[in-house]
Design a protein around this motif. Sequence first.
Motif, PDB file in Angstrom:
ATOM      1  N   TRP A 155       8.488   1.400   0.140  1.00 42.60           N
ATOM      2  CA  TRP A 155       8.031   1.531  -1.245  1.00 42.60           C
ATOM      3  C   TRP A 155       9.212   1.473  -2.212  1.00 42.60           C
ATOM      4  CZ3 TRP A 155       3.625   1.334  -3.922  1.00 42.60           C
ATOM      5  CH2 TRP A 155       3.566   1.916  -5.179  1.00 42.60           C
ATOM      6  N   GLY A 156      10.269   2.213  -1.891  1.00 39.97           N
ATOM      7  CA  GLY A 156      11.428   2.227  -2.776  1.00 39.97           C
ATOM      8  C   GLY A 156      12.112   0.871  -2.844  1.00 39.97           C
ATOM      9  N   HIS A 157      12.269   0.213  -1.679  1.00 39.45           N
ATOM     10  CA  HIS A 157      12.932  -1.096  -1.672  1.00 39.45           C
ATOM     11  C   HIS A 157      12.070  -2.149  -2.354  1.00 39.45           C
ATOM     12  CE1 HIS A 157      15.889  -3.974  -0.349  1.00 39.45           C
ATOM     13  NE2 HIS A 157      14.973  -4.703   0.274  1.00 39.45           N
ATOM     14  N   ALA A 158      10.747  -2.029  -2.227  1.00 39.36           N
ATOM     15  CA  ALA A 158       9.847  -2.989  -2.866  1.00 39.36           C
ATOM     16  C   ALA A 158      10.026  -2.974  -4.383  1.00 39.36           C
ATOM     17  CB  ALA A 158       8.401  -2.674  -2.494  1.00 39.36           C
ATOM     18  N   HIS A 159      10.193  -1.785  -4.959  1.00 40.96           N
ATOM     19  CA  HIS A 159      10.396  -1.692  -6.407  1.00 40.96           C
ATOM     20  C   HIS A 159      11.715  -2.352  -6.821  1.00 40.96           C
ATOM     21  CE1 HIS A 159       7.038   0.625  -8.029  1.00 40.96           C
ATOM     22  NE2 HIS A 159       7.015   1.267  -6.874  1.00 40.96           N
ATOM     23  N   ALA A 205       3.096  -7.371  -4.198  1.00 41.53           N
ATOM     24  CA  ALA A 205       1.996  -6.593  -4.774  1.00 41.53           C
ATOM     25  C   ALA A 205       0.980  -6.208  -3.705  1.00 41.53           C
ATOM     26  CB  ALA A 205       1.325  -7.392  -5.883  1.00 41.53           C
ATOM     27  N   LEU A 206       0.686  -7.136  -2.771  1.00 41.19           N
ATOM     28  CA  LEU A 206      -0.243  -6.825  -1.682  1.00 41.19           C
ATOM     29  C   LEU A 206       0.333  -5.729  -0.783  1.00 41.19           C
ATOM     30  CD1 LEU A 206      -1.453 -10.410  -0.664  1.00 41.19           C
ATOM     31  CD2 LEU A 206      -2.783  -8.634  -1.823  1.00 41.19           C
ATOM     32  N   ALA A 207       1.628  -5.841  -0.467  1.00 47.14           N
ATOM     33  CA  ALA A 207       2.261  -4.837   0.383  1.00 47.14           C
ATOM     34  C   ALA A 207       2.250  -3.466  -0.289  1.00 47.14           C
ATOM     35  CB  ALA A 207       3.686  -5.257   0.706  1.00 47.14           C
ATOM     36  N   LYS A 208       2.526  -3.436  -1.583  1.00 48.33           N
ATOM     37  CA  LYS A 208       2.507  -2.150  -2.302  1.00 48.33           C
ATOM     38  C   LYS A 208       1.102  -1.554  -2.342  1.00 48.33           C
ATOM     39  CE  LYS A 208       4.679  -1.869  -6.201  1.00 48.33           C
ATOM     40  NZ  LYS A 208       5.084  -2.237  -7.573  1.00 48.33           N
ATOM     41  N   ALA A 209       0.086  -2.404  -2.471  1.00 44.71           N
ATOM     42  CA  ALA A 209      -1.290  -1.902  -2.472  1.00 44.71           C
ATOM     43  C   ALA A 209      -1.639  -1.260  -1.137  1.00 44.71           C
ATOM     44  CB  ALA A 209      -2.255  -3.045  -2.784  1.00 44.71           C
ATOM     45  N   LYS A 210      -1.161  -1.853  -0.041  1.00 44.09           N
ATOM     46  CA  LYS A 210      -1.420  -1.267   1.284  1.00 44.09           C
ATOM     47  C   LYS A 210      -0.687   0.062   1.449  1.00 44.09           C
ATOM     48  CE  LYS A 210      -2.175  -5.816   3.295  1.00 44.09           C
ATOM     49  NZ  LYS A 210      -1.557  -6.933   4.064  1.00 44.09           N
ATOM     50  N   ILE A 211       0.537   0.132   0.938  1.00 43.65           N
ATOM     51  CA  ILE A 211       1.284   1.390   1.010  1.00 43.65           C
ATOM     52  C   ILE A 211       0.567   2.468   0.198  1.00 43.65           C
ATOM     53  CG2 ILE A 211       3.443   2.528   0.394  1.00 43.65           C
ATOM     54  CD1 ILE A 211       4.888  -0.096   0.995  1.00 43.65           C
ATOM     55  N   GLU A 212       0.076   2.121  -0.978  1.00 45.84           N
ATOM     56  CA  GLU A 212      -0.662   3.088  -1.809  1.00 45.84           C
ATOM     57  C   GLU A 212      -1.940   3.564  -1.106  1.00 45.84           C
ATOM     58  OE1 GLU A 212      -1.130   0.749  -5.335  1.00 45.84           O
ATOM     59  OE2 GLU A 212       0.469   1.817  -6.402  1.00 45.84           O
ATOM     60  N   GLN A 213      -2.625   2.654  -0.427  1.00 45.23           N
ATOM     61  CA  GLN A 213      -3.836   3.032   0.293  1.00 45.23           C
ATOM     62  C   GLN A 213      -3.525   4.025   1.411  1.00 45.23           C
ATOM     63  OE1 GLN A 213      -5.877  -0.275   2.051  1.00 45.23           O
ATOM     64  NE2 GLN A 213      -7.445   0.984   3.026  1.00 45.23           N
ATOM     65  N   PRO A 248       1.826  27.973   1.759  1.00 44.38           N
ATOM     66  CA  PRO A 248       2.094  26.536   1.845  1.00 44.38           C
ATOM     67  C   PRO A 248       2.135  25.887   0.459  1.00 44.38           C
ATOM     68  CG  PRO A 248      -0.181  27.003   2.451  1.00 44.38           C
ATOM     69  CD  PRO A 248       0.507  28.331   2.309  1.00 44.38           C
ATOM     70  N   GLU A 249       2.973  24.891   0.337  1.00 44.90           N
ATOM     71  CA  GLU A 249       3.078  24.146  -0.907  1.00 44.90           C
ATOM     72  C   GLU A 249       1.985  23.079  -0.955  1.00 44.90           C
ATOM     73  OE1 GLU A 249       5.077  24.602  -3.428  1.00 44.90           O
ATOM     74  OE2 GLU A 249       6.165  26.283  -2.505  1.00 44.90           O
ATOM     75  N   PRO A 250       1.367  22.867  -2.119  1.00 45.50           N
ATOM     76  CA  PRO A 250       0.337  21.813  -2.206  1.00 45.50           C
ATOM     77  C   PRO A 250       0.966  20.443  -1.999  1.00 45.50           C
ATOM     78  CG  PRO A 250       0.861  22.683  -4.380  1.00 45.50           C
ATOM     79  CD  PRO A 250       1.548  23.576  -3.397  1.00 45.50           C
ATOM     80  N   PRO A 251       0.265  19.524  -1.324  1.00 40.28           N
ATOM     81  CA  PRO A 251       0.835  18.191  -1.061  1.00 40.28           C
ATOM     82  C   PRO A 251       0.936  17.370  -2.340  1.00 40.28           C
ATOM     83  CG  PRO A 251      -1.456  18.271  -0.378  1.00 40.28           C
ATOM     84  CD  PRO A 251      -1.086  19.674  -0.778  1.00 40.28           C
ATOM     85  N   GLU A 252       1.920  16.492  -2.362  1.00 40.85           N
ATOM     86  CA  GLU A 252       2.117  15.609  -3.503  1.00 40.85           C
ATOM     87  C   GLU A 252       1.388  14.288  -3.268  1.00 40.85           C
ATOM     88  OE1 GLU A 252       6.204  15.060  -4.287  1.00 40.85           O
ATOM     89  OE2 GLU A 252       6.643  17.198  -4.596  1.00 40.85           O
ATOM     90  N   ALA A 253       0.698  13.833  -4.292  1.00 40.95           N
ATOM     91  CA  ALA A 253      -0.027  12.559  -4.186  1.00 40.95           C
ATOM     92  C   ALA A 253       0.914  11.394  -4.454  1.00 40.95           C
ATOM     93  CB  ALA A 253      -1.194  12.540  -5.177  1.00 40.95           C
ATOM     94  N   GLY A 254       0.504  10.230  -3.984  1.00 42.73           N
ATOM     95  CA  GLY A 254       1.275   9.015  -4.252  1.00 42.73           C
ATOM     96  C   GLY A 254       2.246   8.676  -3.136  1.00 42.73           C
ATOM     97  N   PRO A 255       2.701   7.436  -3.109  1.00 39.73           N
ATOM     98  CA  PRO A 255       3.645   6.989  -2.073  1.00 39.73           C
ATOM     99  C   PRO A 255       5.022   7.628  -2.251  1.00 39.73           C
ATOM    100  CG  PRO A 255       2.546   5.123  -3.138  1.00 39.73           C
ATOM    101  CD  PRO A 255       2.272   6.324  -3.978  1.00 39.73           C
ATOM    102  N   LYS A 256       5.730   7.737  -1.118  1.00 45.00           N
ATOM    103  CA  LYS A 256       7.117   8.178  -1.128  1.00 45.00           C
ATOM    104  C   LYS A 256       8.019   6.968  -0.928  1.00 45.00           C
ATOM    105  CE  LYS A 256       5.648  12.522   1.015  1.00 45.00           C
ATOM    106  NZ  LYS A 256       5.747  13.399   2.206  1.00 45.00           N
ATOM    107  N   ASP A 257       9.279   7.118  -1.296  1.00 44.77           N
ATOM    108  CA  ASP A 257      10.202   5.982  -1.198  1.00 44.77           C
ATOM    109  C   ASP A 257      10.303   5.447   0.224  1.00 44.77           C
ATOM    110  OD1 ASP A 257      10.710   5.968  -3.865  1.00 44.77           O
ATOM    111  OD2 ASP A 257      12.605   7.056  -3.741  1.00 44.77           O
TER     112      ASP A 257
END
Length: 451
Positions: A155-159, A205-213, A248-257
């Motif tokens: 994800w980070g490298h894609a950006h 863009a397709l790869a990022k969409a799959k990572i987000e999913q 426990p800490e609540p989980p963070e939404a969204g992709p990580k690097d």
Amino acid sequence: MSRFVPVDRDTAYLLPPSVDEWLPSDHLARFVVDVIEQLDLSELTRQYASRGSAAHHPAVLLGLLIYGYASGVHSSRKIERATYDSVAFRYVAANTHPDHDTLATFQLRFLKEVESLFVQVLVLAREMKLLKLGHIALDGTKIDANASKHRALSWGHAHKIEAQLRQEVQALLALAETSDRAAIPDGMDVPAEIARREDRLSAMALAKAKIEQRAAERHQLEQQEYEAKTAKRKSQRDAGKKPRGKDPEPPEAGPKDGDQVNLTDEQSRIMPVSGGGFEQSYNAQAGVDTETMMVVTRHVSQACNDKREVVPTLEQIAALPAVLGEVHTLITDNGFFSQANVIACREAGVEPLLALKRESHHAPVLERFAPDAPAPQTKDPVVQMAHRLGTQAGRALYSLRKQTVEPVFGIIKRVMGWRQMSMRGLAHAQGEWSLVTMAWNIKRMHVLRTA
């Protein structure tokens, strides 16, 4: 004067040679053919049309694949060559020579049917009095995907790459609009360069969409786990007990690097492997009968660890034919342990024996021969299982795990030489793992029958 066995390659046979005379009576190739002749292949044969040129019989193609996997020949091209060079393959093929494309197409086309044939082989083993279920040892092993880990995009490298490509597109557009043609380097086709970068941006863009999913799916699971832990701690506080550790800490939404997708086989995953490092892999699971070392359950997972693999195994156990017998105990290492898995085993009518921690290799001698502790007066299934693991009978049963499932993985990888998927995608990986484990079971049946 020395005497030698005559060498004559020119004299013709006085009688036509018989394929049946080419192999010893106890050869594995003969046994593979005998087993396949007893399987119901109607699901395969009915899919062939009665028009066109004559097709190779599914029994021949299946026999070649099974004997190939059992003897370390996995490539369809090598199997085709072996039908000319190897007496054993020639026997299985009945002196015919299916080409590699026919073998590869057959394997890809009938992967789903192979899974039902896997169960038929188990039933046949039961009829031959070679298998009766009792205790199952479950474990997983990482199998390399048919993809390189260097083809993975994070994800980070894609950006970073996306920003670079957009800048290059803008620079090329400005270069195309300029009236000074001398500014364009020799040999550069500006429209082609722009189109190439736009294609890469679309793929990105397709790869990022799959990572987000995937990130959304992971967040959903983490949120469920967080809510379960929070509810448990709340119930402890309501009962007047102080929960152990921090909240426990609540989980963070969204992709990580570090989240990534492989551009060659997007359904494979980067997984840690034994000996250190990471590889693009699948997690192949096998439930092995401790008495015969035959694989009873098998499936392929995308998860790096094994905590989610108990429930699919229990579902497969429940679907086994009753004639195979009843599974009494499921034995695993500590990688499979969770309270939910213990409860799932109890609800399925299977006694769990999931290690709570990594066991010591050299327990003190007095501890090994100490009398069993009294049974705990509790209905907590985890406490009951921990007590059973500490008994002499429980330790003896748990020790069977390393003697059964781990040698099976070792033989499949080292002796049969199968360490990498030949096809891509989770469904194809599942089908190939079923074919590999079926080849192992037939190979094992051959040994058990001889013994």
